[in-house]
Design a protein around this motif. Sequence first.
Motif, PDB file in Angstrom:
ATOM      1  N   TRP A   1       0.828  -1.203   0.000  1.00  0.00           N
ATOM      2  CA  TRP A   1       0.000   0.000   0.000  1.00  0.00           C
ATOM      3  C   TRP A   1       0.864   1.255   0.000  1.00  0.00           C
ATOM      4  CZ3 TRP A   1       0.332   3.520   3.878  1.00  0.00           C
ATOM      5  CH2 TRP A   1       0.879   3.091   5.088  1.00  0.00           C
TER       6      TRP A   1
ATOM      7  N   ASP B   1       0.502   4.020  -2.761  1.00  0.00           N
ATOM      8  CA  ASP B   1       0.248   5.424  -2.410  1.00  0.00           C
ATOM      9  C   ASP B   1       1.319   6.336  -2.992  1.00  0.00           C
ATOM     10  OD1 ASP B   1      -2.039   4.748  -1.058  1.00  0.00           O
ATOM     11  OD2 ASP B   1      -1.244   5.163   0.949  1.00  0.00           O
TER      12      ASP B   1
ATOM     13  N   TRP C   1      -0.904  11.330  -1.499  1.00  0.00           N
ATOM     14  CA  TRP C   1      -2.199  10.632  -1.452  1.00  0.00           C
ATOM     15  C   TRP C   1      -2.193   9.659  -0.292  1.00  0.00           C
ATOM     16  CZ3 TRP C   1      -6.980  10.952  -2.853  1.00  0.00           C
ATOM     17  CH2 TRP C   1      -7.810   9.856  -2.672  1.00  0.00           C
ATOM     18  N   PRO C   2      -3.241   9.616   0.550  1.00  0.00           N
ATOM     19  CA  PRO C   2      -4.416  10.487   0.593  1.00  0.00           C
ATOM     20  C   PRO C   2      -4.253  11.637   1.584  1.00  0.00           C
ATOM     21  CG  PRO C   2      -4.812   8.655   2.041  1.00  0.00           C
ATOM     22  CD  PRO C   2      -3.412   8.471   1.456  1.00  0.00           C
TER      23      PRO C   2
ATOM     24  N   ARG D   1      -8.583   4.937   6.445  1.00  0.00           N
ATOM     25  CA  ARG D   1      -8.398   3.627   5.807  1.00  0.00           C
ATOM     26  C   ARG D   1      -8.078   2.550   6.839  1.00  0.00           C
ATOM     27  NH1 ARG D   1      -4.624   4.737   0.687  1.00  0.00           N
ATOM     28  NH2 ARG D   1      -3.151   5.049   2.346  1.00  0.00           N
TER      29      ARG D   1
ATOM     30  N   GLN E   1     -11.357   4.474   1.132  1.00  0.00           N
ATOM     31  CA  GLN E   1     -11.458   4.513  -0.318  1.00  0.00           C
ATOM     32  C   GLN E   1     -12.921   4.322  -0.708  1.00  0.00           C
ATOM     33  OE1 GLN E   1      -8.163   3.768   0.271  1.00  0.00           O
ATOM     34  NE2 GLN E   1      -7.028   3.966  -1.567  1.00  0.00           N
TER      35      GLN E   1
ATOM     36  N   HIS F   1     -12.812   5.037  -6.459  1.00  0.00           N
ATOM     37  CA  HIS F   1     -11.358   4.915  -6.377  1.00  0.00           C
ATOM     38  C   HIS F   1     -10.845   3.856  -7.351  1.00  0.00           C
ATOM     39  CE1 HIS F   1      -7.459   5.557  -4.618  1.00  0.00           C
ATOM     40  NE2 HIS F   1      -7.294   4.249  -4.561  1.00  0.00           N
TER      41      HIS F   1
ATOM     42  N   ASP G   1     -17.165  13.723  -0.078  1.00  0.00           N
ATOM     43  CA  ASP G   1     -16.147  12.899  -0.726  1.00  0.00           C
ATOM     44  C   ASP G   1     -15.090  13.760  -1.408  1.00  0.00           C
ATOM     45  OD1 ASP G   1     -17.639  10.759   0.070  1.00  0.00           O
ATOM     46  OD2 ASP G   1     -18.066  10.016  -1.935  1.00  0.00           O
TER      47      ASP G   1
ATOM     48  N   HIS H   1      -3.317  -4.918  -6.686  1.00  0.00           N
ATOM     49  CA  HIS H   1      -4.706  -5.256  -6.351  1.00  0.00           C
ATOM     50  C   HIS H   1      -5.049  -6.697  -6.750  1.00  0.00           C
ATOM     51  CE1 HIS H   1      -6.332  -1.379  -5.038  1.00  0.00           C
ATOM     52  NE2 HIS H   1      -5.632  -0.805  -5.991  1.00  0.00           N
TER      53      HIS H   1
ATOM     54  N   LEU I   1      -9.203   9.116  -8.186  1.00  0.00           N
ATOM     55  CA  LEU I   1      -8.886   8.773  -6.804  1.00  0.00           C
ATOM     56  C   LEU I   1     -10.055   9.264  -5.961  1.00  0.00           C
ATOM     57  CD1 LEU I   1      -5.114   9.776  -6.599  1.00  0.00           C
ATOM     58  CD2 LEU I   1      -6.156   7.628  -7.326  1.00  0.00           C
ATOM     59  N   HIS I   2     -10.513   8.441  -5.041  1.00  0.00           N
ATOM     60  CA  HIS I   2     -11.735   8.746  -4.281  1.00  0.00           C
ATOM     61  C   HIS I   2     -11.516   8.406  -2.822  1.00  0.00           C
ATOM     62  CE1 HIS I   2     -16.276   7.637  -3.626  1.00  0.00           C
ATOM     63  NE2 HIS I   2     -15.930   8.720  -2.962  1.00  0.00           N
ATOM     64  N   LEU I   3     -11.703   9.401  -1.979  1.00  0.00           N
ATOM     65  CA  LEU I   3     -11.654   9.200  -0.532  1.00  0.00           C
ATOM     66  C   LEU I   3     -12.996   9.631   0.037  1.00  0.00           C
ATOM     67  CD1 LEU I   3      -9.533   8.238   1.562  1.00  0.00           C
ATOM     68  CD2 LEU I   3      -9.079  10.643   2.029  1.00  0.00           C
TER      69      LEU I   3
END
Length: 195
Positions: free
Chosen positions: A6, A10, A21-22, A94, A124, A128, A150, A169, A186-188
């Motif tokens: 990770w 990142d 990020w993030p 996360r 995430q 994302h 978001d 992944h 990218l989505h948080l």
Amino acid sequence: MTPGGWQERDARLSRRLGRSWPHGPLLTALPLSPTARVLDVGAGDRQLLQALRARGHPGGLFGIDPEPGEGVRRGVAEQLPFPDTSFDTVLLVRVLAHLHDPARALAEARRVLRPGGQLVVAAQGEWHLARLRSLGGPPWEPPAPPTEADLLFPVVLTPEDVRALAASHDLSLGEWDLTSPLTDTLHLRVEVKRR
């Protein structure tokens, strides 16, 4: 995912985004008092707290993690080793998806918050890397609309990025043409609750 996977992912996403990020986007979006005492639950190697300190935050910064890095206290989210009402802000970034008892962790976070304090939960979201995750599978369809809180950022991934991120992944790319860049998001998902 391999240990440290990770962090590598990142770092790659940070390079493409042009900021950390993030942590960068999250800290920009959070309404933190400059003197707030902040607890980062799942602090790992203290990156989020270091980013906050680098922004000039003079308040107390504390981290806890079952496998702590330097400057982070050993402990678990479900049993925080701090007295009641110890912090102005508790961060769970996360983390919840990796816990045995997320409900207990949230109760503990609320317990150590001062009245008026804020609990920040970030994870995430559905957007994302949704295009990346759809490669080699069914055609990409946009996920549910994001919420107002978001954080979404377009990112252009090189073919090398696509291969590395897919591997991190455990995604099969099948016969996908990897000669062109891929535009993704990218989505948080961020939720801030006051005590």
